[in-house]
Design a protein around this motif. Structure first.
Motif, short mmCIF file in Angstrom:
data_model
loop_
_atom_site.label_atom_id
_atom_site.label_comp_id
_atom_site.label_asym_id
_atom_site.label_seq_id
_atom_site.Cartn_x
_atom_site.Cartn_y
_atom_site.Cartn_z
N ASP A 1 -41.46 90.63 32.14
CA ASP A 1 -42.47 89.57 32.03
C ASP A 1 -41.86 88.19 32.23
O ASP A 1 -42.45 87.33 32.88
N GLY A 2 -40.70 87.96 31.62
CA GLY A 2 -40.07 86.65 31.71
C GLY A 2 -38.57 86.76 31.69
O GLY A 2 -38.01 87.60 30.98
N ALA A 3 -37.89 85.91 32.48
CA ALA A 3 -36.42 85.90 32.52
C ALA A 3 -35.95 84.47 32.70
O ALA A 3 -36.50 83.73 33.52
N TYR A 4 -34.91 84.10 31.96
CA TYR A 4 -34.47 82.70 31.94
C TYR A 4 -32.95 82.62 31.99
O TYR A 4 -32.25 83.39 31.31
N GLN A 5 -32.45 81.69 32.79
CA GLN A 5 -31.02 81.40 32.87
C GLN A 5 -30.79 80.01 32.28
O GLN A 5 -31.33 79.03 32.76
N SER A 6 -29.97 79.94 31.23
CA SER A 6 -29.77 78.67 30.53
C SER A 6 -28.56 77.90 31.06
O SER A 6 -27.73 78.44 31.79
N GLY A 7 -28.47 76.66 30.60
CA GLY A 7 -27.31 75.82 30.89
C GLY A 7 -26.74 75.22 29.62
O GLY A 7 -26.07 74.19 29.66
N CYS A 8 -27.01 75.88 28.47
CA CYS A 8 -26.71 75.27 27.18
C CYS A 8 -25.24 75.35 26.76
O CYS A 8 -24.72 74.47 26.09
N HIS A 9 -24.56 76.42 27.16
CA HIS A 9 -23.19 76.62 26.69
C HIS A 9 -22.19 75.70 27.38
O HIS A 9 -21.05 75.57 26.94
N THR A 10 -22.59 75.09 28.47
CA THR A 10 -21.73 74.13 29.18
C THR A 10 -22.38 72.76 29.22
O THR A 10 -22.12 71.96 30.11
N GLU B 1 -25.73 63.73 20.70
CA GLU B 1 -25.22 64.47 21.85
C GLU B 1 -26.36 65.14 22.63
O GLU B 1 -27.47 65.31 22.13
N ARG B 2 -26.03 65.51 23.84
CA ARG B 2 -26.99 66.16 24.73
C ARG B 2 -27.46 67.50 24.13
O ARG B 2 -26.67 68.21 23.50
N PRO B 3 -28.73 67.86 24.34
CA PRO B 3 -29.19 69.17 23.88
C PRO B 3 -28.31 70.28 24.42
O PRO B 3 -27.88 70.25 25.58
N GLY B 4 -28.05 71.26 23.59
CA GLY B 4 -27.17 72.36 23.97
C GLY B 4 -26.40 72.85 22.77
O GLY B 4 -26.65 72.46 21.63
N CYS B 5 -25.42 73.70 23.01
CA CYS B 5 -24.69 74.35 21.92
C CYS B 5 -23.70 73.43 21.23
O CYS B 5 -23.43 73.55 20.04
N ASN B 6 -23.08 72.53 22.02
CA ASN B 6 -22.12 71.56 21.50
C ASN B 6 -21.01 72.23 20.70
O ASN B 6 -20.45 73.23 21.12
N LEU B 7 -20.72 71.72 19.49
CA LEU B 7 -19.57 72.20 18.73
C LEU B 7 -19.69 73.66 18.32
O LEU B 7 -18.68 74.34 18.11
#
Length: 733
Positions: free
Chosen positions: A271-280, A641-647
């Motif tokens: 139904d849905g598939a997503y590729q993130s960019g959060c870890h970098t 900081e920018r949205p994402g995983c950060n520390l």
């Protein structure tokens, strides 16, 4: 064949000293396999399980081909307390063997009661030795671990099920999964019954026994099982996967797996598939610039909605993958697979997975796994006004251990009856179940709250569409349509929110007493515990009074998938109140704040909270000029900081070596958020947002009186057991 790649210039996860020991053992015992063991612990607790298994296979596995370097498979691994769920899945994907050794057991008195040490912990005694150099035998026919002399040490039946042995024989899971998929398709097309070539699904059914929530989800989504047969825990089946997520560090391996499969498009049943960019997201360095764009292009071409636009049209979104997956999960009967252990949605049942399993889910729309046992978690009592829901999460773990002694959550599904919270807030609990070592979690919601969660999900998916993120295959609009249909089912009474049967059978039940939670709770890595197996475990939960306001804090971090919009509002409210009381805001330790998504920042800007944070900040991220180097030093200021995983991720930025960090994140493993210094161990303690903010201002853990004063009038995240849903929502919603 599972691809195991490691560049010749890459740094292996196994230390050089350990590599030398492994090579020496191979020379001492020609013709024997080397097994890597987590002594007095659980094997594979940490991050990037495929990378970990790749490294284990590199040094102790079998070589796939003499002509292809750095491609090995079928490692043998073990742990005193077994193997973490994702790591075990990954071992299976590679055709390896994973063992639960049980070689250390609790020492008991003549009445069978555990004998405790001075710290109140059970004393362990060695049942048999697995010291380096010990020769053991694995009897694959009798399913037992034997000593060199042939004495049986432990039963290994769970390691050699027909399904696992099938993967071992095939040298990995890919040939089996695709073979079953092709055979099923051919049989359905021809209108014939598929011949028994592969190991059949293991079907466990108990007449008259009801179903837990996860058993209901598996029964709805089972593929290739006996029609009309009710399946209970212990069954091993193929299931349809509804939602798939790939993150950007393991995504490159998922991309390799898909290329190796010659797969070209996402399965139409997904139904849905997503590729993130959060870890970098934290640092746009040369490595990220080289790898991320090609990953996004590949995944977008494959059919996924991507956080970054390969064409460069819409604004790059570095939202934390788990938050996005929680939004695009629009059916509480869904099965979700994601390339991260915190794939723990508060709708449906979600399983964190290795890059190979993610690739299989994308390509086939299926996953193969046992139906896990469930542990039921309910609540009684009332939350104190000064407590935050994060403290309930930590207290659940502490009270579970008090009630049962052992971690009954490990390897099982936590069915948490917490459904009066919207999905955003409930995710704080389901997310933490990874730290509880659970296989997965299911959030039991009431009808009204589930409708609210689905409406919220629809609005955020619509924002993605409005920003131009819709794929040409119409995936996002399809999800909106599914949400509309599910809402209509609930409102009409045709299909209410998912609930377990009254006569469902659970492995254990935990009742959390909210009245006992009277002060903030901190998960402590306990880095100096004399028993090394007790360090970095997430099981040491301490009240804030334990520290007597003397625990120095070098850095505070509010961010990661554990926080929601309400947490960022708490930061703004606390800083505003502090200035009102003292006339200024002064930090005695740096405070890093990273909202998990851009949607949250947009909403905070509309509501005025982001302006408050900007006023007190000494640094604010700029998407036009992202950081190209990791920060190595921190000042005593507020960093936005920018949205994402950060520390929390620790792959780009870390605290200074040896620092004591107080964070809202999930990880306290050695070297993850902070590395050790030569003279002091780094430590990452985990707590609620108000505790972290106040500690950064004070430079130490607060007294309970200081904490109560600081949160007075603050809209903390509240929860009450299901009764009057309209009275349980926090002011943020």
């Amino acid at each position: 064949m599972q691809r195991k790649t490691l560049d010749s210039g890459s740094k292996c996860f196994i230390s050089e000293k350990a590599q030398q020991e492994v090579e020496a053992l191979k020379l001492q015992h020609p013709g024997k396999r080397v097994m890597l063991i987590a002594e007095k612990g659980t094997m594979g607790v940490g991050s990037s399980r495929m990378s970990g298994v790749n490294n284990v296979a590199l040094w102790t596995g079998k070589q796939a081909s003499p002509y292809v370097p750095f491609v090995n498979f079928a490692p043998i691994v073990a742990g005193t307390n077994g193997i973490s769920p994702i790591f075990l899945t990954t071992v299976g994907v590679t055709g390896g063997i994973g063992l639960d050794l049980k070689n250390w057991v609790k020492k008991v008195d003549e009445d069978g009661n555990a004998i405790l040490n001075n710290d109140g912990n059970p004393i362990l005694e060695e049942k048999y030795s697995v010291a380096t150099g010990t020769v053991l035998k694995i009897d694959t026919k009798k399913h037992a671990l034997l000593s060199e002399d042939g004495d049986e040490l432990v039963d290994l039946a769970s390691s050699f099920t027909p399904q696992k042995m099938e993967f071992m024989k095939a040298g990995g899971s890919y040939a089996i999964v695709f073979g079953k998929k092709l055979q099923t398709l051919a049989a359905e097309t021809l209108g014939v019954e598929a011949p028994l070539v592969f190991a059949p699904s293991k079907e466990v059914s108990h007449e008259g026994q009801g179903l837990t929530a996860v058993e209901k989800i598996f029964n709805k989504n089972a593929v290739g099982s006996t029609p009309g047969k009710t399946l209970h825990a212990g069954s091993d089946v193929r299931v349809k996967v509804n939602i798939v997520g790939s993150q950007d560090t393991t995504g490159l391996m998922t991309m390799q797996e898909l290329e190796a499969m010659a797969a070209t498009v996402v399965s139409p049943t997904v139904d849905g598939a997503y590729q993130s960019g959060c870890h970098t997201a934290s640092v746009w360095d040369a490595k990220a610039q080289a790898n991320t764009p090609r990953l996004m292009k590949f995944m977008n071409d494959f059919g996924l909605v991507t956080g970054r636009d390969p064409k460069g049209v819409y604004h790059s979104m570095t939202d934390v993958i788990h938050k996005v997956l929680n939004d695009i999960t629009v059916d509480d009967w869904s099965v979700i697979i994601g390339g991260d252990s915190h794939t723990r949605m508060s709708k449906g049942v979600a399983f964190g997975a290795d890059s190979g399993t993610v690739a299989l889910a994308l390509a086939t729309g299926e996953a193969s796994m046992p139906i896990p046992e469930s542990v039921k978690v309910t609540f009684k009592g009332q939350m104190a006004e000064h407590m935050d829901f994060r403290d309930v999460v930590h207290a659940t773990q502490a009270q579970m251990l008090e009630q049962h002694g052992d971690n009954v959550f490990q390897g099982r599904v936590i069915e948490v009856h917490i459904g009066t919270l919207l999905a955003d807030q409930a995710f704080t609990f389901t997310d933490w179940t990874a730290e509880m070592k659970a296989k997965a979690s299911v959030c039991i919601s009431n009808d009204e709250t589930l409708i609210g969660s689905l409406e919220l999900a629809k609005s955020r998916i619509q924002i993605m569409i409005d920003k131009g993120m819709e794929h040409e295959n119409g995936m996002l609009q399809k999800l909106v349509n599914i949400a509309d249909a599910r809402i209509a089912q609930i409102k009409s009474g045709e299909k209410p929110a998912l609930q377990p049967d009254d006569n469902a059978k659970y492995f254990a039940e935990v009742v959390v007493d909210l009245d006992q939670i009277v002060e903030p709770m901190i998960a402590d890595p306990d880095v100096n515990n004399a028993d090394v197996s007790k360090r970095y475990t997430h099981d040491t939960i301490r009240p804030i009074s334990y520290y007597n306001a003397e625990k120095h804090v070098d850095l505070g971090f509010v961010g990661s998938c554990m926080v929601h919009k309400g947490d960022i509002k708490i930061v703004a409210q606390m800083l505003k109140n502090l200035e009102k009381e003292t006339g200024k805001v002064e930090f005695k330790a740096p405070l890093v704040v990273a909202a998990p998504t851009y949607n949250i920042i947009d909403e905070l800007k509309e509501e005025g909270d982001w302006e408050v944070l900007e006023k007190y900040s000494g640094f604010e991220f700029d998407d036009l000029f992202p950081k190209e180097k990791a920060r190595t030093e921190y000042e005593n200021i507020l960093y936005l900081e920018r949205p994402g995983c950060n520390l929390c991720m620790g792959n780009q930025e870390k605290a200074a070596k040896g620092d004591t960090v107080l964070a809202t994140s999930t990880r306290l493993f050695q070297g993850r958020v902070v590395a050790d210094a030569p003279d002091k161990k780094g430590e990452s303690l985990l707590a609620s947002t108000p505790v972290v903010v106040l500690s950064a201002i004070l430079g130490r853990t607060p007294k309970i009186e200081e904490y109560k004063a600081a949160v007075e009038g603050i809209d903390l995240t509240k929860f009450a057991p299901p009764a009057t849903p309209e009275n349980t929502r926090s002011a943020h919603f």
